[in-house]
Write a protein that holds these residues in place. Sequence first.
Motif, short mmCIF file in Angstrom:
data_model
loop_
_atom_site.label_atom_id
_atom_site.label_comp_id
_atom_site.label_asym_id
_atom_site.label_seq_id
_atom_site.Cartn_x
_atom_site.Cartn_y
_atom_site.Cartn_z
N ASN A 1 17.96 10.27 -11.46
CA ASN A 1 16.75 9.67 -11.00
C ASN A 1 15.71 9.76 -11.83
OD1 ASN A 1 17.56 10.75 -7.65
ND2 ASN A 1 17.73 8.83 -8.56
N ASN A 2 14.66 8.78 -11.85
CA ASN A 2 13.35 8.92 -12.43
C ASN A 2 12.40 8.85 -11.29
OD1 ASN A 2 12.00 6.38 -12.52
ND2 ASN A 2 13.59 5.47 -13.83
N SER A 3 11.16 9.40 -11.65
CA SER A 3 9.99 9.18 -10.71
C SER A 3 8.93 8.45 -11.32
CB SER A 3 9.70 10.37 -9.91
OG SER A 3 10.61 11.25 -9.34
N GLY A 4 9.67 7.53 -12.25
CA GLY A 4 8.49 7.00 -13.30
C GLY A 4 8.91 7.36 -14.40
N PRO A 5 8.84 6.78 -15.64
CA PRO A 5 9.03 6.91 -17.03
C PRO A 5 8.93 8.53 -17.60
CG PRO A 5 7.92 5.04 -16.90
CD PRO A 5 7.79 5.61 -15.83
N ALA B 1 4.60 0.29 -10.22
CA ALA B 1 5.77 0.60 -10.88
C ALA B 1 6.16 -0.89 -11.93
CB ALA B 1 6.88 0.78 -9.91
N PRO B 2 6.34 -1.89 -11.21
CA PRO B 2 6.91 -3.20 -12.26
C PRO B 2 5.82 -3.21 -13.41
CG PRO B 2 6.54 -3.72 -9.89
CD PRO B 2 6.05 -2.38 -10.07
N ILE B 3 4.94 -3.03 -13.47
CA ILE B 3 3.87 -2.95 -14.55
C ILE B 3 4.37 -2.08 -15.79
CG2 ILE B 3 1.75 -3.05 -15.27
CD1 ILE B 3 2.12 -5.30 -13.58
N MET B 4 4.43 -0.71 -15.21
CA MET B 4 4.84 0.23 -16.07
C MET B 4 5.89 -0.04 -16.79
SD MET B 4 4.43 3.72 -13.74
CE MET B 4 2.75 4.00 -12.98
N PHE B 5 7.20 -0.45 -16.11
CA PHE B 5 8.43 -0.69 -16.63
C PHE B 5 8.45 -1.86 -17.39
CE2 PHE B 5 9.40 2.49 -13.56
CZ PHE B 5 10.32 3.43 -14.23
N ALA B 6 7.50 -2.94 -17.16
CA ALA B 6 7.60 -4.00 -18.06
C ALA B 6 7.13 -3.62 -19.32
CB ALA B 6 6.57 -5.02 -17.42
N LEU C 1 0.97 -1.26 0.09
CA LEU C 1 -0.12 0.00 0.07
C LEU C 1 0.83 1.34 -0.03
CD1 LEU C 1 -2.73 1.23 0.28
CD2 LEU C 1 -2.46 1.32 2.71
N ASN C 2 2.03 1.39 0.91
CA ASN C 2 2.65 2.62 0.99
C ASN C 2 3.44 2.80 -0.45
OD1 ASN C 2 2.01 2.56 3.54
ND2 ASN C 2 3.94 1.49 4.35
N MET C 3 3.94 1.75 -0.97
CA MET C 3 4.89 1.98 -2.22
C MET C 3 3.60 2.71 -3.41
SD MET C 3 7.62 1.44 -1.74
CE MET C 3 8.58 1.33 -3.31
N SER C 4 2.57 2.08 -3.17
CA SER C 4 1.65 2.64 -4.45
C SER C 4 1.23 4.02 -4.13
CB SER C 4 0.19 1.79 -4.05
OG SER C 4 -0.74 2.16 -3.12
N THR C 5 1.47 4.62 -3.05
CA THR C 5 1.26 6.10 -2.81
C THR C 5 2.25 6.94 -3.67
OG1 THR C 5 2.91 6.55 -1.14
CG2 THR C 5 0.77 5.74 -0.39
N GLY C 6 3.10 6.44 -4.15
CA GLY C 6 4.07 7.19 -5.27
C GLY C 6 3.52 7.24 -6.72
N LEU C 7 2.56 6.46 -6.80
CA LEU C 7 1.78 6.38 -8.06
C LEU C 7 0.63 7.36 -8.08
CD1 LEU C 7 2.04 2.49 -7.97
CD2 LEU C 7 3.65 4.14 -9.44
#
Lengths: 390, 390
Positions: free
Chosen positions: A373-377, A145-150, A127-133
């Motif tokens: 650093n990225n914060s996502g693509p 994140a794994p889905i995006m980068f996959a 849950l915590n990690m998903s707060t960055g999305l």
Amino acid sequence: MTNVVVISAGVAKFGNREASYRDLITEAGHACFNATGGAIKPKDIDGFIACSVMPERTAVQSHIASLAEECLGINPSTMSLRLEHMCQSGNAGIRTAYAYIKAGLCKMVMVVGAEKLQVPVPEEIFLNMSTGLDREWEACQGVTAPIMFAMCARTHMRKYGTTREQMAKVAVKNHAHAAKNPYAQFQKGVSLEQVLTAKRITTPFGLYDCSPISDGAAAVIITSAERAKDYTDKPVYIIGTGQSVHGLTFSNHYTDLSHWPPLKQAAESAYKMAQIKPADIDVAEIHDCFTIAEIITTEELGFCAKGEGGPFIEAGQSDYGGQVVVNPRGGLLGCGHPLGATGVAQTAEIFWQLRGEAGERQVNNARIGLTHNNSGPTEHLVNIFSTEVV
Amino acid sequence: MTNVVVISAGVAKFGNREASYRDLITEAGHACFNATGGAIKPKDIDGFIACSVMPERTAVQSHIASLAEECLGINPSTMSLRLEHMCQSGNAGIRTAYAYIKAGLCKMVMVVGAEKLQVPVPEEIFLNMSTGLDREWEACQGVTAPIMFAMCARTHMRKYGTTREQMAKVAVKNHAHAAKNPYAQFQKGVSLEQVLTAKRITTPFGLYDCSPISDGAAAVIITSAERAKDYTDKPVYIIGTGQSVHGLTFSNHYTDLSHWPPLKQAAESAYKMAQIKPADIDVAEIHDCFTIAEIITTEELGFCAKGEGGPFIEAGQSDYGGQVVVNPRGGLLGCGHPLGATGVAQTAEIFWQLRGEAGERQVNNARIGLTHNNSGPTEHLVNIFSTEVV
């Protein structure tokens, strides 16, 4: 205007630590002060930046800049901030310290990145990690994140023929580097076979294609070139910085997923400011949150041509003896990824590399270094460092 | 170096709002763009700062700067940050925009403060608010904000003879001002009797001595004086800024609780930079999180002598027609206190006051204005604004 330099660095070991935010901050901060041999004391620091993404969730604690200053005996500060920009938080902190010193509002800034992500309940970690999305529009649909980068990886494989093995070699290289880094979470190395046969996370990623969820902290001290003369004859200059943010929502990404134009833009800004070309970079700490991220990042940074990231790693061009040593620290894959701490630890590594103090990890004749650093693509930040002023 | 100015402002109504972060940010951001009559569009913004304390807790959402940019159509930005410093977050954002423009890294920055504190479960609200305190050493013992400021109040009463009625008059004044502010949470005013007979919160505070827990957002646009010429002939200059942070833990406060040396230091830095004296301030937006805070703040800012804050409010010196109009917006007591939004809304008010656009709340001949936030008695930030450059 004054030139801005890094003059000390310290890191607290990354990993699954039995340590609180206070413990981690104290460990990194003291290491950073101690590295000056007592020359710089807490009373010499007038600015303080804490880079941290989610202490509110993992420690029920906000207001972390002041907490950190108190841990370290910095009292008073005349500039105090907590910065967050998801995975860019650390390098955003370095950049903001640069801005404050350049603007004349501070003389000597300590930047501490700290994150304690491991909590006892696994469901809370997710849950915590998903707060960055984007929670409302994407994370709730499973776009993590794994889905995006996959998706980026599969597009890159289809379009440029990038292979599973090429991606796996990023993990092998970075784990090999991490094995020489006492601050890294993983220090045993991994074989190509281990990477290729590891538990599948999401196609095409196995376990070793993904950076782990870690605890850790890092600290650096940033000041003006003039002030630095009192403390060192080997300051490391911040000669370029660039950022480009194209929104949060991944599904709004406007081009094919194997191209990351914001990274190209951030890099171009930083290169222009530093008056250098990509080929001038000797050593780079880049954001390998997933193996494909290092491959695409080497392309967008201009280390190789677009689409050539796979052959670039395969030919050893990003390892010792190659064109540019990428992630000598071990990257996020080998060191772990305590969000706010990562960019600061990258800066610490470049600081040591450019001073010739990186021990077994030393890159020969390293004179110009880069952190990314990225914060996502869709969001990137690049800083450039040098042994000499522009 | 370039001068830095505010050129637009917008506020979303504070209160118990049925609105998400996205809604609040959009409302304030659009108001700020619209105030330029279409002259400034999202594409003109290159830097973005989101000031917000705990979206991680109240909306399970971090990475709020990128979310906000996406809401407002700012794409790309070349500087993007989320800033947190508990109740100082907003004014820290203004100060950081100043630093980035002064350093030459940005040309036009939007600063948005936003906070959504009202959540359905009251127990969660209390837990969330305590994350701004030292959880491990103080909040767990019950040392929360009302308790801290009540201790300050009782010390001030004992030492300087400050009365319940003098404190109550701060609430009466600020609620009267808020009644003229369409963005304020409370617009009905309160009588001295209402304040004195209100439900007791903690001695000596009743309900109206305490600022409420609110939702809200505010936005301003900050640029260089040169760039501003394209948009307005009434820029508001940022002429001074000062911060002083003496740690987080209240129990480490080193002097008697009626004195706040960090505030005096922050103010002195800002006055020195602005080359002005306290008597030059025409209008001030200060952090009246509790009634005693306004009294002590008027003293430490030098509006009156130490210990004279009670008589100062009693004599009407901080109201229209007095020495300096304090909190014409209605303060935190009248407007509500959505943490990250407060400092930005204070800046919006000073912007309007110095341009003569504050309507019913207009302070005559306002030429120099001040904003102040504390993040507790040991941490303060002061910004100073003027119709003219230093």
